[in-house]
Design a protein around this motif. Structure first.
Motif, PDB file in Angstrom:
ATOM      1  N   ALA A  40      -4.958   2.322  24.598  1.00 19.89           N
ATOM      2  CA  ALA A  40      -5.734   3.235  25.437  1.00 19.89           C
ATOM      3  C   ALA A  40      -6.962   3.743  24.702  1.00 19.89           C
ATOM      4  CB  ALA A  40      -4.858   4.405  25.888  1.00 19.89           C
ATOM      5  N   GLU A  41      -6.803   4.059  23.409  1.00 15.99           N
ATOM      6  CA  GLU A  41      -7.944   4.585  22.658  1.00 15.99           C
ATOM      7  C   GLU A  41      -8.944   3.502  22.260  1.00 15.99           C
ATOM      8  OE1 GLU A  41      -4.429   4.118  19.756  1.00 15.99           O
ATOM      9  OE2 GLU A  41      -4.795   4.791  21.820  1.00 15.99           O
ATOM     10  N   GLY A  42      -8.554   2.231  22.397  1.00 17.79           N
ATOM     11  CA  GLY A  42      -9.446   1.144  22.021  1.00 17.79           C
ATOM     12  C   GLY A  42     -10.114   0.462  23.201  1.00 17.79           C
ATOM     13  N   SER A  43      -9.944   1.022  24.399  1.00 18.70           N
ATOM     14  CA  SER A  43     -10.548   0.430  25.592  1.00 18.70           C
ATOM     15  C   SER A  43     -10.916   1.539  26.565  1.00 18.70           C
ATOM     16  CB  SER A  43      -9.579  -0.556  26.253  1.00 18.70           C
ATOM     17  OG  SER A  43      -8.361   0.094  26.592  1.00 18.70           O
ATOM     18  N   ASP A  44     -11.847   1.233  27.439  1.00 17.53           N
ATOM     19  CA  ASP A  44     -12.323   2.212  28.424  1.00 17.53           C
ATOM     20  C   ASP A  44     -12.076   1.703  29.832  1.00 17.53           C
ATOM     21  OD1 ASP A  44     -13.430   4.121  26.586  1.00 17.53           O
ATOM     22  OD2 ASP A  44     -15.090   2.735  26.248  1.00 17.53           O
ATOM     23  N   ALA A  45     -11.713   2.631  30.722  1.00 14.93           N
ATOM     24  CA  ALA A  45     -11.558   2.304  32.133  1.00 14.93           C
ATOM     25  C   ALA A  45     -12.834   2.692  32.871  1.00 14.93           C
ATOM     26  CB  ALA A  45     -10.364   3.042  32.727  1.00 14.93           C
ATOM     27  N   VAL A  46     -13.333   1.780  33.684  1.00 11.91           N
ATOM     28  CA  VAL A  46     -14.558   1.999  34.460  1.00 11.91           C
ATOM     29  C   VAL A  46     -14.267   1.649  35.911  1.00 11.91           C
ATOM     30  CG1 VAL A  46     -16.973   1.333  34.774  1.00 11.91           C
ATOM     31  CG2 VAL A  46     -16.000   1.410  32.466  1.00 11.91           C
ATOM     32  N   THR A  47     -14.548   2.571  36.816  1.00 18.39           N
ATOM     33  CA  THR A  47     -14.324   2.268  38.224  1.00 18.39           C
ATOM     34  C   THR A  47     -15.615   1.800  38.889  1.00 18.39           C
ATOM     35  OG1 THR A  47     -13.562   3.118  40.365  1.00 18.39           O
ATOM     36  CG2 THR A  47     -14.679   4.693  38.917  1.00 18.39           C
ATOM     37  N   LEU A  48     -15.512   0.677  39.588  1.00 20.55           N
ATOM     38  CA  LEU A  48     -16.610   0.150  40.394  1.00 20.55           C
ATOM     39  C   LEU A  48     -16.256   0.184  41.876  1.00 20.55           C
ATOM     40  CD1 LEU A  48     -17.697  -2.952  38.253  1.00 20.55           C
ATOM     41  CD2 LEU A  48     -18.707  -0.669  38.287  1.00 20.55           C
ATOM     42  N   VAL A  49     -15.135   0.809  42.209  1.00 16.92           N
ATOM     43  CA  VAL A  49     -14.715   0.884  43.609  1.00 16.92           C
ATOM     44  C   VAL A  49     -15.687   1.781  44.372  1.00 16.92           C
ATOM     45  CG1 VAL A  49     -12.882   1.552  45.188  1.00 16.92           C
ATOM     46  CG2 VAL A  49     -12.302   0.549  42.968  1.00 16.92           C
ATOM     47  N   GLY A  50     -16.335   1.218  45.357  1.00 18.03           N
ATOM     48  CA  GLY A  50     -17.301   1.977  46.133  1.00 18.03           C
ATOM     49  C   GLY A  50     -18.565   2.310  45.376  1.00 18.03           C
ATOM     50  N   ARG A  51     -18.794   1.646  44.250  1.00 23.16           N
ATOM     51  CA  ARG A  51     -19.960   1.926  43.425  1.00 23.16           C
ATOM     52  C   ARG A  51     -20.772   0.661  43.202  1.00 23.16           C
ATOM     53  NH1 ARG A  51     -15.937   5.365  42.062  1.00 23.16           N
ATOM     54  NH2 ARG A  51     -16.457   7.484  41.382  1.00 23.16           N
ATOM     55  N   ASP A  52     -22.016   0.857  42.851  1.00 18.99           N
ATOM     56  CA  ASP A  52     -22.926  -0.246  42.565  1.00 18.99           C
ATOM     57  C   ASP A  52     -22.486  -0.933  41.274  1.00 18.99           C
ATOM     58  OD1 ASP A  52     -25.241  -1.784  41.784  1.00 18.99           O
ATOM     59  OD2 ASP A  52     -26.399  -0.569  43.198  1.00 18.99           O
ATOM     60  N   VAL A  53     -22.413  -2.263  41.298  1.00 19.14           N
ATOM     61  CA  VAL A  53     -21.990  -3.000  40.110  1.00 19.14           C
ATOM     62  C   VAL A  53     -22.933  -2.760  38.930  1.00 19.14           C
ATOM     63  CG1 VAL A  53     -23.230  -5.140  40.625  1.00 19.14           C
ATOM     64  CG2 VAL A  53     -21.087  -5.235  39.333  1.00 19.14           C
ATOM     65  N   ASP A  54     -24.194  -2.375  39.214  1.00 20.28           N
ATOM     66  CA  ASP A  54     -25.130  -2.077  38.122  1.00 20.28           C
ATOM     67  C   ASP A  54     -24.654  -0.927  37.254  1.00 20.28           C
ATOM     68  OD1 ASP A  54     -27.159  -4.025  38.481  1.00 20.28           O
ATOM     69  OD2 ASP A  54     -27.904  -2.934  40.213  1.00 20.28           O
ATOM     70  N   ARG A  55     -23.745  -0.114  37.776  1.00 23.45           N
ATOM     71  CA  ARG A  55     -23.166   0.978  36.984  1.00 23.45           C
ATOM     72  C   ARG A  55     -22.569   0.468  35.674  1.00 23.45           C
ATOM     73  NH1 ARG A  55     -20.327   3.141  34.052  1.00 23.45           N
ATOM     74  NH2 ARG A  55     -18.835   4.846  34.278  1.00 23.45           N
ATOM     75  N   LEU A  56     -22.120  -0.790  35.676  1.00 22.48           N
ATOM     76  CA  LEU A  56     -21.462  -1.367  34.507  1.00 22.48           C
ATOM     77  C   LEU A  56     -22.414  -1.556  33.332  1.00 22.48           C
ATOM     78  CD1 LEU A  56     -18.902  -2.642  33.275  1.00 22.48           C
ATOM     79  CD2 LEU A  56     -19.568  -4.795  34.368  1.00 22.48           C
ATOM     80  N   ARG A  57     -23.705  -1.714  33.593  1.00 25.59           N
ATOM     81  CA  ARG A  57     -24.652  -2.017  32.512  1.00 25.59           C
ATOM     82  C   ARG A  57     -24.629  -0.951  31.416  1.00 25.59           C
ATOM     83  NH1 ARG A  57     -28.130  -6.135  34.573  1.00 25.59           N
ATOM     84  NH2 ARG A  57     -28.074  -6.220  36.857  1.00 25.59           N
ATOM     85  N   ARG A  58     -24.394   0.286  31.803  1.00 24.13           N
ATOM     86  CA  ARG A  58     -24.379   1.378  30.828  1.00 24.13           C
ATOM     87  C   ARG A  58     -23.253   1.229  29.798  1.00 24.13           C
ATOM     88  NH1 ARG A  58     -21.061   5.320  30.116  1.00 24.13           N
ATOM     89  NH2 ARG A  58     -21.765   7.224  29.046  1.00 24.13           N
ATOM     90  N   ASP A  59     -22.150   0.585  30.182  1.00 23.96           N
ATOM     91  CA  ASP A  59     -20.951   0.570  29.336  1.00 23.96           C
ATOM     92  C   ASP A  59     -20.841  -0.654  28.437  1.00 23.96           C
ATOM     93  OD1 ASP A  59     -19.293   2.975  30.350  1.00 23.96           O
ATOM     94  OD2 ASP A  59     -19.921   1.967  32.174  1.00 23.96           O
ATOM     95  N   LEU A  60     -21.817  -1.551  28.526  1.00 25.22           N
ATOM     96  CA  LEU A  60     -21.722  -2.781  27.740  1.00 25.22           C
ATOM     97  C   LEU A  60     -22.182  -2.553  26.308  1.00 25.22           C
ATOM     98  CD1 LEU A  60     -23.145  -5.312  30.349  1.00 25.22           C
ATOM     99  CD2 LEU A  60     -20.757  -4.650  29.963  1.00 25.22           C
ATOM    100  N   SER A  61     -21.379  -3.031  25.381  1.00 29.30           N
ATOM    101  CA  SER A  61     -21.777  -3.033  23.967  1.00 29.30           C
ATOM    102  C   SER A  61     -20.897  -4.044  23.246  1.00 29.30           C
ATOM    103  CB  SER A  61     -21.622  -1.647  23.334  1.00 29.30           C
ATOM    104  OG  SER A  61     -20.271  -1.240  23.317  1.00 29.30           O
ATOM    105  N   PRO A  62     -21.382  -4.626  22.149  1.00 28.05           N
ATOM    106  CA  PRO A  62     -20.565  -5.586  21.416  1.00 28.05           C
ATOM    107  C   PRO A  62     -19.218  -4.979  21.031  1.00 28.05           C
ATOM    108  CG  PRO A  62     -22.825  -5.612  20.623  1.00 28.05           C
ATOM    109  CD  PRO A  62     -22.727  -4.454  21.560  1.00 28.05           C
ATOM    110  N   ARG A  63     -18.161  -5.736  21.216  1.00 25.07           N
ATOM    111  CA  ARG A  63     -16.778  -5.376  20.893  1.00 25.07           C
ATOM    112  C   ARG A  63     -16.146  -4.402  21.879  1.00 25.07           C
ATOM    113  NH1 ARG A  63     -19.650  -5.559  16.381  1.00 25.07           N
ATOM    114  NH2 ARG A  63     -20.010  -3.320  16.380  1.00 25.07           N
ATOM    115  N   ALA A  64     -16.866  -3.969  22.906  1.00 23.85           N
ATOM    116  CA  ALA A  64     -16.267  -3.075  23.902  1.00 23.85           C
ATOM    117  C   ALA A  64     -15.197  -3.813  24.694  1.00 23.85           C
ATOM    118  CB  ALA A  64     -17.338  -2.525  24.837  1.00 23.85           C
ATOM    119  N   ARG A  65     -14.122  -3.092  25.022  1.00 21.99           N
ATOM    120  CA  ARG A  65     -13.073  -3.610  25.894  1.00 21.99           C
ATOM    121  C   ARG A  65     -13.019  -2.723  27.123  1.00 21.99           C
ATOM    122  NH1 ARG A  65      -8.131  -4.962  21.604  1.00 21.99           N
ATOM    123  NH2 ARG A  65      -8.861  -7.077  21.065  1.00 21.99           N
ATOM    124  N   LEU A  66     -13.196  -3.315  28.295  1.00 19.16           N
ATOM    125  CA  LEU A  66     -13.328  -2.550  29.528  1.00 19.16           C
ATOM    126  C   LEU A  66     -12.291  -3.006  30.547  1.00 19.16           C
ATOM    127  CD1 LEU A  66     -17.218  -2.800  29.884  1.00 19.16           C
ATOM    128  CD2 LEU A  66     -15.917  -0.971  28.770  1.00 19.16           C
TER     129      LEU A  66
END
Length: 425
Positions: free
Chosen positions: A122-148
């Motif tokens: 849990a501490e090594g990954s992040d949950a991101v909801t795209l339900v009812g949201r623009d997929v572009d919202r995901l761009r903010r959370d991208l970084s090398p080694r990120a687990r989403l």
């Protein structure tokens, strides 16, 4: 909760259905007057004498207040998938009725199940909801080694997410489609984003699924910038009206974004300060005000490209927009500041709020000197020089100096609803 009011019980149901419900959850269902849920949740439910089954209306949010009023005085059980407080109806009902009137009985969430299948902590990954949201919202959370772990819907989303990853330089990322988690018919398909972006068959998308994304930059790619103040100037489309990187970083340091802040970016230009404020946390709400319609459209494009598509662009002058905006926790005035804009902005600012104003002319600088005498704060001159060619030699080229006034309002009595009192405004 008032005397006589019945709490609403929200029961989480896993993909394994009724067999996994606890004895307490079964007892709640047996004694309920009304059971509410989606068709999938209500299928196979044994109806007791006098019980009413209600399928969620569509669109749900529009009809929900009317539906809730019809429950008055009755014992109601709402059925939801997994943990109702993970992008679920539990959160919606708490917002509508208040936490004291909603009792949540969660099953294991799809986020927890996805982490278990992928072996991610849990501490090594992040949950991101795209339900009812623009997929572009995901761009903010991208970084090398990120687990989403992505909460998603729609048959085309695996392809759309994979295409976005490729666009952002993360084509080597591993995308895992996890279907029917917790059920007997679990499915798992994975592959690199570069392949799924072109080969994914929407007809094979599970009806219930989440995505796991292990971010891996493609060789030689220029990946998306980190969520820190001072993005490179070339991150923004602009016509020269841009708060430059070092000056922007200084402004954001004083604006000090906090979780859930409301921010105004007045005279937004390319929208760079407001966009970076929005990127600081997904719950931040930014209103970018720009009178020029061409620049206003450009702000919207910049916001989408940098992962904050919910940023609101207002095409208007600062003075005409102020009364239409919600009370701010932070305000940046990058253009068009005069005495009236400063005073009205200061009056609108919530206690604990921060105000930063930039000036490039002597006339505006005089306004800031007067504002500092009235409201305190810091007044500094920011001068930046960059090295460049000077004939056959190298020399320093100064940029136009910026005068920056920054100040903040004292805190009043804290009110968790978002309002404060006693600040002397």
């Amino acid at each position: 909760m008032s005397e006589g009011e019945q709490p609403v019980d929200v029961v989480g149901v896993g993909a394994d259905g009724w067999v996994a419900l606890s004895g307490r959850a079964r007892a709640l269902l047996e004694t309920a007057d009304v059971v509410v849920g989606g068709r999938r949740h209500l299928e196979g439910l044994v109806v007791g004498a006098g019980q009413q089954l209600v399928t969620w209306p569509s669109p749900m949010l529009d009809d929900l207040p009317r539906l809730v009023r019809s429950w008055e005085g009755r014992r109601v059980v709402v059925l939801a998938s997994g943990d109702p407080l993970v992008s679920g109806v539990g959160s919606t009902l708490v917002g509508l009725l208040g936490a004291e009137r909603v009792r949540v009985h969660p099953a294991v969430s799809s986020v927890s199940l996805a982490r278990a299948r992928l072996g991610w902590s849990a501490e090594g990954s992040d949950a991101v909801t795209l339900v009812g949201r623009d997929v572009d919202r995901l761009r903010r959370d991208l970084s090398p080694r990120a687990r989403l772990v992505l909460l998603v819907s729609g048959a085309e989303t695996p392809r759309n997410v994979s295409r976005l990853l490729v666009e952002e330089g993360y084509g080597d990322s591993v995308v895992t489609v996890l279907g029917y988690l917790g059920g007997v018919d679990e499915t798992r398909v994975e592959g690199p984003a570069s392949e799924l972006s072109t080969s994914w068959d929407a007809g094979l998308t599970p009806r219930l699924y989440v995505l796991g994304v292990e971010c891996r930059p493609a060789a030689g790619a220029s990946v998306s910038p980190a969520v820190v103040p001072g993005l490179p100037d070339e991150s923004f489309e602009h016509d020269g009206q841009l708060t430059k990187r070092l000056v922007r970083a200084a402004a954001l340091a004083h604006l000090a974004p906090r979780t859930g802040d409301v921010m105004w970016d007045l005279g937004a230009g390319a929208g760079s300060v407001g966009i970076e404020f929005a990127r600081a946390h997904p719950l931040n709400e930014v209103h970018a005000v720009e009178r020029d319609p061409v620049r206003a459209e450009r702000i919207g494009r910049n916001a989408r490209r940098l992962g904050v598509p919910t940023l609101r662009v207002v095409t208007a002058s600062a003075l005409s927009a102020i009364d239409t905006l919600p009370p701010p926790d932070a305000v940046f005035v990058g253009g068009g500041a005069d005495a009236e804009v400063v005073e009205r902005t200061w009056s609108a600012l919530r206690p604990g709020g921060r105000l930063v104003v930039h000036a490039v002319t002597v006339e505006t600088e005089l306004v800031l000197h007067a504002a500092r005498r009235a409201h305190g704060g810091s007044l500094v001159r920011l001068s930046v020089e960059e090295v460049g060619d000077l004939g056959s030699f190298t020399g320093w080229s100064p940029a136009r100096a910026i005068v920056q006034w920054s100040t903040s309002k004292p805190w009043g009595q804290w009110d968790p609803s978002g309002a404060t009192e006693g600040a002397g405004t």
